[in-house]
Design a protein around this motif. Structure first.
Motif, PDB file in Angstrom:
ATOM      1  N   GLY A   1      -1.527 -16.661  19.346  1.00  0.00           N
ATOM      2  CA  GLY A   1      -0.314 -15.993  19.798  1.00  0.00           C
ATOM      3  C   GLY A   1       0.747 -15.926  18.719  1.00  0.00           C
ATOM      4  O   GLY A   1       1.436 -14.901  18.559  1.00  0.00           O
ATOM      5  N   LEU A   2       0.889 -17.005  17.951  1.00  0.00           N
ATOM      6  CA  LEU A   2       1.871 -17.035  16.864  1.00  0.00           C
ATOM      7  C   LEU A   2       1.539 -16.002  15.796  1.00  0.00           C
ATOM      8  O   LEU A   2       2.405 -15.216  15.370  1.00  0.00           O
ATOM      9  CB  LEU A   2       1.901 -18.439  16.255  1.00  0.00           C
ATOM     10  N   LEU A   3       0.284 -15.967  15.366  1.00  0.00           N
ATOM     11  CA  LEU A   3      -0.113 -15.014  14.331  1.00  0.00           C
ATOM     12  C   LEU A   3       0.008 -13.574  14.820  1.00  0.00           C
ATOM     13  O   LEU A   3       0.479 -12.691  14.090  1.00  0.00           O
ATOM     14  CB  LEU A   3      -1.544 -15.302  13.883  1.00  0.00           C
ATOM     15  N   ALA A   4      -0.409 -13.337  16.064  1.00  0.00           N
ATOM     16  CA  ALA A   4      -0.332 -11.982  16.612  1.00  0.00           C
ATOM     17  C   ALA A   4       1.110 -11.496  16.686  1.00  0.00           C
ATOM     18  O   ALA A   4       1.414 -10.347  16.323  1.00  0.00           O
ATOM     19  CB  ALA A   4      -0.977 -11.955  18.000  1.00  0.00           C
ATOM     20  N   ARG A   5       1.998 -12.353  17.155  1.00  0.00           N
ATOM     21  CA  ARG A   5       3.406 -11.935  17.302  1.00  0.00           C
ATOM     22  C   ARG A   5       4.085 -11.757  15.945  1.00  0.00           C
ATOM     23  O   ARG A   5       4.863 -10.808  15.761  1.00  0.00           O
ATOM     24  CB  ARG A   5       4.178 -12.956  18.136  1.00  0.00           C
ATOM     25  N   LEU A   6       3.794 -12.631  14.987  1.00  0.00           N
ATOM     26  CA  LEU A   6       4.354 -12.448  13.649  1.00  0.00           C
ATOM     27  C   LEU A   6       3.879 -11.129  13.045  1.00  0.00           C
ATOM     28  O   LEU A   6       4.644 -10.432  12.373  1.00  0.00           O
ATOM     29  CB  LEU A   6       3.956 -13.614  12.742  1.00  0.00           C
ATOM     30  N   SER A   7       2.607 -10.771  13.315  1.00  0.00           N
ATOM     31  CA  SER A   7       2.088  -9.489  12.827  1.00  0.00           C
ATOM     32  C   SER A   7       2.835  -8.327  13.465  1.00  0.00           C
ATOM     33  O   SER A   7       3.232  -7.375  12.785  1.00  0.00           O
ATOM     34  CB  SER A   7       0.593  -9.394  13.126  1.00  0.00           C
ATOM     35  N   GLU A   8       3.039  -8.396  14.773  1.00  0.00           N
ATOM     36  CA  GLU A   8       3.755  -7.330  15.475  1.00  0.00           C
ATOM     37  C   GLU A   8       5.186  -7.193  14.980  1.00  0.00           C
ATOM     38  O   GLU A   8       5.737  -6.084  14.941  1.00  0.00           O
ATOM     39  CB  GLU A   8       3.758  -7.609  16.971  1.00  0.00           C
ATOM     40  N   LEU A   9       5.794  -8.306  14.587  1.00  0.00           N
ATOM     41  CA  LEU A   9       7.178  -8.289  14.118  1.00  0.00           C
ATOM     42  C   LEU A   9       7.288  -7.878  12.648  1.00  0.00           C
ATOM     43  O   LEU A   9       8.390  -7.748  12.115  1.00  0.00           O
ATOM     44  CB  LEU A   9       7.810  -9.673  14.310  1.00  0.00           C
ATOM     45  N   GLY A  10       6.137  -7.693  11.990  1.00  0.00           N
ATOM     46  CA  GLY A  10       6.141  -7.264  10.597  1.00  0.00           C
ATOM     47  C   GLY A  10       6.317  -8.374   9.595  1.00  0.00           C
ATOM     48  O   GLY A  10       6.603  -8.118   8.414  1.00  0.00           O
ATOM     49  N   HIS A  11       6.109  -9.627  10.021  1.00  0.00           N
ATOM     50  CA  HIS A  11       6.325 -10.756   9.119  1.00  0.00           C
ATOM     51  C   HIS A  11       5.036 -11.429   8.662  1.00  0.00           C
ATOM     52  O   HIS A  11       5.096 -12.432   7.940  1.00  0.00           O
ATOM     53  CB  HIS A  11       7.241 -11.793   9.779  1.00  0.00           C
ATOM     54  N   LEU A  12       3.881 -10.894   9.039  1.00  0.00           N
ATOM     55  CA  LEU A  12       2.621 -11.496   8.604  1.00  0.00           C
ATOM     56  C   LEU A  12       2.110 -10.776   7.354  1.00  0.00           C
ATOM     57  O   LEU A  12       1.027 -10.208   7.331  1.00  0.00           O
ATOM     58  CB  LEU A  12       1.585 -11.457   9.732  1.00  0.00           C
ATOM     59  N   THR A  13       2.932 -10.805   6.330  1.00  0.00           N
ATOM     60  CA  THR A  13       2.558 -10.235   5.041  1.00  0.00           C
ATOM     61  C   THR A  13       2.868 -11.262   3.964  1.00  0.00           C
ATOM     62  O   THR A  13       3.736 -12.131   4.136  1.00  0.00           O
ATOM     63  CB  THR A  13       3.329  -8.940   4.736  1.00  0.00           C
ATOM     64  N   VAL A  14       2.169 -11.135   2.842  1.00  0.00           N
ATOM     65  CA  VAL A  14       2.366 -12.088   1.750  1.00  0.00           C
ATOM     66  C   VAL A  14       3.819 -12.082   1.294  1.00  0.00           C
ATOM     67  O   VAL A  14       4.385 -13.127   0.954  1.00  0.00           O
ATOM     68  CB  VAL A  14       1.418 -11.756   0.574  1.00  0.00           C
ATOM     69  N   GLY A  15       4.452 -10.935   1.325  1.00  0.00           N
ATOM     70  CA  GLY A  15       5.815 -10.838   0.829  1.00  0.00           C
ATOM     71  C   GLY A  15       6.893 -11.321   1.767  1.00  0.00           C
ATOM     72  O   GLY A  15       8.020 -11.552   1.332  1.00  0.00           O
TER      73      GLY A  15
END
Length: 306
Positions: free
Chosen positions: A253-267
């Motif tokens: 859930g944490l990884l999925a939501r961070l991805s949806e929020l645009g924060h699951l990127t290296v930068g």
């Protein structure tokens, strides 16, 4: 795509048969496998990287990945046996007995399946990081992909399988230092570093190279340590059936939501604003609560979260 790397296995959960006798029911499981199921069911592109047998248990594992919208592009099917885990729910935390000698999971070689550009993040953790050769191979994969993709890591300690505590702790230290996100339970931290305050370990890991450090603390909720400070999220009250897979559902859930929020990127992952991190933690707690409300590791689908 978020790809979860490691073991897929069959959990044998304790049940009562029609005569009231003790029995076991086989269900799909494995910590990284459960993380992949969670992400897929939440509607975020998900994949699984690991060895899966061609036996009928392996067929169960592959079928559930497909049903949960998880890509099998990085799955290696082989004629080696499936890993089996028997679960005891006699105490507050589930206890496990594993059987994985010469299994499809244990002898898998991730290097035979190069990752494509669609993979934005990799998740590692649990028993696949203990035995050779798979533990060494997965650590090497993490080292090779560090800085190229977001790295998530959950040690998910299983003391009954650890024969060399010093070597295990050394691997935890190395992998935590390479990870952009470390998720770990308070119970695991207490086993690793008895009596050491959570904040102290989080600060040391971050100084060594870790990004976000997220600690689940049972009924006390979750605390996350980031560049701008720390943030907490309370548990979601629920009638608990059992806690099998709850931590994995939280991670997914944490990884999925961070991805949806645009924060699951290296930068951006290491600079996630505290407000966004709070949103992701609250969402992950809701996901874990639903998993706790029903038997076994059965993470929710996105429509169940409203």
């Amino acid at each position: 795509m978020i790809v979860s790397c490691g073991e897929a296995l069959i959990d044998f959960l304790p049940v009562k048969d029609t005569g009231g006798n003790d029995a076991y029911r086989p269900v799909v499981g494995g910590s990284p496998y459960n993380v992949a199921l969670t992400i897929g069911r939440l509607g975020v592109p998900a994949g699984f990287l690991g060895g899966v047998s061609t036996d009928f248990f392996g067929d169960m594992l592959a079928a559930e990945l497909e049903r949960s919208k998880v890509a099998l592009d990085y799955v290696e099917r082989s004629g080696r046996p499936s890993t089996l885990a028997f679960v005891s729910l006699a105490h507050d935390e589930p206890a496990y007995a594993f059987f994985d000698e010469n299994s499809a999971e244990r002898l898998d070689d991730p290097a035979t399946r190069p990752l494509g550009p669609e993979v934005e993040a990799l998740h590692f953790g649990s028993i696949s990081l203990i035995p050779p050769p798979i533990g060494d191979r997965l650590e090497a994969l993490m080292a090779a992909e560090r800085g190229r993709r977001v790295i998530s890591y959950d040690p998910n300690v299983r003391p009954s399988l650890i024969t060399d505590g010093a070597a295990f702790r050394a691997r935890v230290e190395r992998m935590a230092a390479m990870a952009d996100i470390v998720k770990i339970s308070g119970a695991d931290l207490e086993w690793l570093y008895p009596g050491v305050p959570v904040a102290e370990t989080a600060a040391r890991w971050r100084a060594a190279g870790a990004g976000l450090v997220v600690v689940t603390r049972g009924g006390k909720g979750v605390i996350a340590f980031a560049a701008d400070g720390s943030v907490e999220s309370p548990i979601v009250p629920v009638t608990v059936a059992d806690t099998v897979g709850a931590g994995d559902s939280f991670t997914g859930g944490l990884l999925a939501r961070l991805s949806e929020l645009g924060h699951l990127t290296v930068g951006s992952v290491r600079a996630t604003p505290l407000a966004a991190l709070q949103t992701a933690l609250d969402f992950a707690n809701r996901v874990a609560a639903i998993t706790c409300s029903r038997p076994g590791a059965d993470p929710p689908w996105r429509h169940e979260l409203g």
